[in-house]
Design an enzyme around this catalytic site. Sequence first.
Site, mmCIF file in Angstrom:
data_model
loop_
_atom_site.group_PDB
_atom_site.id
_atom_site.type_symbol
_atom_site.label_atom_id
_atom_site.label_comp_id
_atom_site.label_asym_id
_atom_site.label_seq_id
_atom_site.Cartn_x
_atom_site.Cartn_y
_atom_site.Cartn_z
ATOM 1 C CE LYS A 125 34.529 -22.131 149.279
ATOM 2 N NZ LYS A 125 34.068 -23.115 148.358
ATOM 3 C CE LYS A 164 38.003 -24.739 142.161
ATOM 4 N NZ LYS A 164 37.001 -23.797 141.815
ATOM 5 C CB CYS A 174 38.384 -20.042 146.344
ATOM 6 S SG CYS A 174 37.014 -19.272 145.477
HETATM 7 C C1 UGA Z 1 41.355 -19.327 143.229
HETATM 8 C C2 UGA Z 1 42.051 -20.143 142.131
HETATM 9 O O1 UGA Z 1 43.231 -19.465 141.694
HETATM 10 C C3 UGA Z 1 41.109 -20.350 140.937
HETATM 11 O O2 UGA Z 1 41.734 -21.168 139.971
HETATM 12 C C4 UGA Z 1 39.835 -21.008 141.451
HETATM 13 O O3 UGA Z 1 38.899 -21.190 140.407
HETATM 14 C C5 UGA Z 1 39.200 -20.120 142.511
HETATM 15 O O4 UGA Z 1 40.136 -19.950 143.593
HETATM 16 C C6 UGA Z 1 37.961 -20.795 143.004
HETATM 17 O O5 UGA Z 1 38.070 -21.858 143.634
HETATM 18 O O6 UGA Z 1 36.846 -20.352 142.673
HETATM 19 P P1 UGA Z 1 40.896 -16.696 143.560
HETATM 20 O O7 UGA Z 1 40.326 -17.054 144.897
HETATM 21 O O8 UGA Z 1 40.159 -15.765 142.679
HETATM 22 O O9 UGA Z 1 41.116 -18.037 142.681
HETATM 23 O O10 UGA Z 1 42.319 -16.063 143.854
HETATM 24 P P2 UGA Z 1 43.851 -16.396 143.538
HETATM 25 O O11 UGA Z 1 44.294 -15.601 142.396
HETATM 26 O O12 UGA Z 1 44.079 -17.862 143.513
HETATM 27 O O13 UGA Z 1 44.535 -15.787 144.844
HETATM 28 C C7 UGA Z 1 44.224 -16.357 146.126
HETATM 29 C C8 UGA Z 1 45.020 -15.705 147.207
HETATM 30 O O14 UGA Z 1 46.395 -16.076 147.109
HETATM 31 C C9 UGA Z 1 45.017 -14.166 147.213
HETATM 32 O O15 UGA Z 1 44.825 -13.723 148.534
HETATM 33 C C10 UGA Z 1 46.390 -13.788 146.699
HETATM 34 O O16 UGA Z 1 46.827 -12.563 147.204
HETATM 35 C C11 UGA Z 1 47.229 -14.942 147.229
HETATM 36 N N1 UGA Z 1 48.482 -15.176 146.478
HETATM 37 C C12 UGA Z 1 48.438 -15.546 145.167
HETATM 38 C C13 UGA Z 1 49.708 -15.052 147.126
HETATM 39 O O17 UGA Z 1 49.767 -14.722 148.317
HETATM 40 N N2 UGA Z 1 50.853 -15.292 146.427
HETATM 41 C C14 UGA Z 1 50.842 -15.656 145.115
HETATM 42 O O18 UGA Z 1 51.931 -15.870 144.541
HETATM 43 C C15 UGA Z 1 49.603 -15.779 144.476
#
Ligand code: UGA
Length: 433
Positions: free
Chosen positions: A267, A208, A264
């Site tokens: 942190k 994870k 997520c």
């Molecule tokens: C993330 C992981 O993607 C999940 O697989 C994981 O289960 C989860 O954390 C967790 O640990 O519970 P999440 O926090 O919902 O999921 O969001 P993401 O979709 O990963 O996006 C995270 C951040 O990255 C957002 O601020 C998004 O805007 C940014 N991001 C994402 C970018 O700046 N560029 C990208 O190409 C993709």
Amino acid sequence: MRMVVIGLGYLGATHAACMAELGHDVLGIEIIAEKRELLAKGEVPFYEPGLPELLERHIQTGKLAVSGSYQEAAEFADVFFIAVGTPQKKGEYSADLRYVDAAIDELVPLLKRDALILGKSTVPVGTAQRLAERVAELRPDIQVEVAWNPEFLREGFAVKDTLHPDRLVLGVFSGGTAEQVVRDVYEAILNEGTPLIVTDPPSSELVKTSANAFLATKISFINAIAEVCDAAGADIKAIADAIGYDARIGRKFLNAGLGFGGGCLPKDIRAFMARAGELGAAEALSFLREVDNVNMRRRTRMVELAREVCGGSLLGSRVAVLGSAFKPESDDVRDSPALNVAGQMQLQGASVTVYDPKAMENSRRIFPTLDYAASALEACVDADAVMILTEWNEFISLDPARVAAVTRKNVVIDGRMCLNQTEWVRHGWVYRV
Ligand code: UGA
């Protein structure tokens, strides 16, 4: 099967509702009374597409019940999922495990029979081992097995990711029943051909944290290249598209812009660095400090860009901030890059008006001093600059002519590189990324 889910936040509420959807009888335990009351009425205290319908349906069918009582939990089932939060400790990088520890300390003394505790929360490597020892100490009279079953759901896609995950992972100590129980719990998912990786607990914990560290690294990699593009006058989007066609690289998570936030990734990479340090392996993860640095620089750079387009000072400028959630399809503002930028600009003297389709209430709670508008257009009235800081579809499909009719100056900063640049420029906008 009967099962208990402890902690009904983003992770637990989704898991509980999805387990009911798979046909199980689920009791969700939530210690915050306010949250419990909402959930018991079938209402979700946060925005997650598809979850309210699922939750309401299974509260009504009786497959899902909500309680605050560990006594009730201990009587209800022999399988317990731990889905409580593991936030960053205040003033430190490491994860705060007090809620995980409390769940064990509350539940285990009340157990009536042998039981299986399946951890879902994201925890530092070694936690399952420590909890197994704690459990054995608390209850030498019965067999309480601890295993880890990390969760990979994304906010905004939580239901889909739980019911149709890419993979299932289970970390087991030898000699237990966890694998068979988990195969029964997820039978419908496994029947779809979903891989189940069975390993030891430390590896499952590291799966994870490694996954989130990799995703964060991918985003910061493309943002670091974006910095070079700024200096060289190159187009980061073209680069991401071109390298993304290489199947070994892949286009996903190569969207440059304001960087990552949320409850997520930030942190988790910090907790991972802290844990590696405790284990004497700090050097192995020293690159994550740079991943974090690149990411935080995106926010500073965005503020600088706003200052530049406002003529060198934000003092007295009016800025419209469109988007405050950490990503679209979420109302989560935990470590939101958008709100962070809005706050910094206000501190530098700008008058900042924020609009977000779903995150207004949460934003107001943590940043009450910002101005909030009832619509995107209202936020843009008399603005010197319009900033798109979360790529909601509503903003992608904004009509540049209509926005231009209400602003003072036609300058748009596309913090998520999501707008149709040609269209905006055609309507007389200065377009900046
Ligand atoms: C993330 C992981 O993607 C999940 O697989 C994981 O289960 C989860 O954390 C967790 O640990 O519970 P999440 O926090 O919902 O999921 O969001 P993401 O979709 O990963 O996006 C995270 C951040 O990255 C957002 O601020 C998004 O805007 C940014 N991001 C994402 C970018 O700046 N560029 C990208 O190409 C993709």
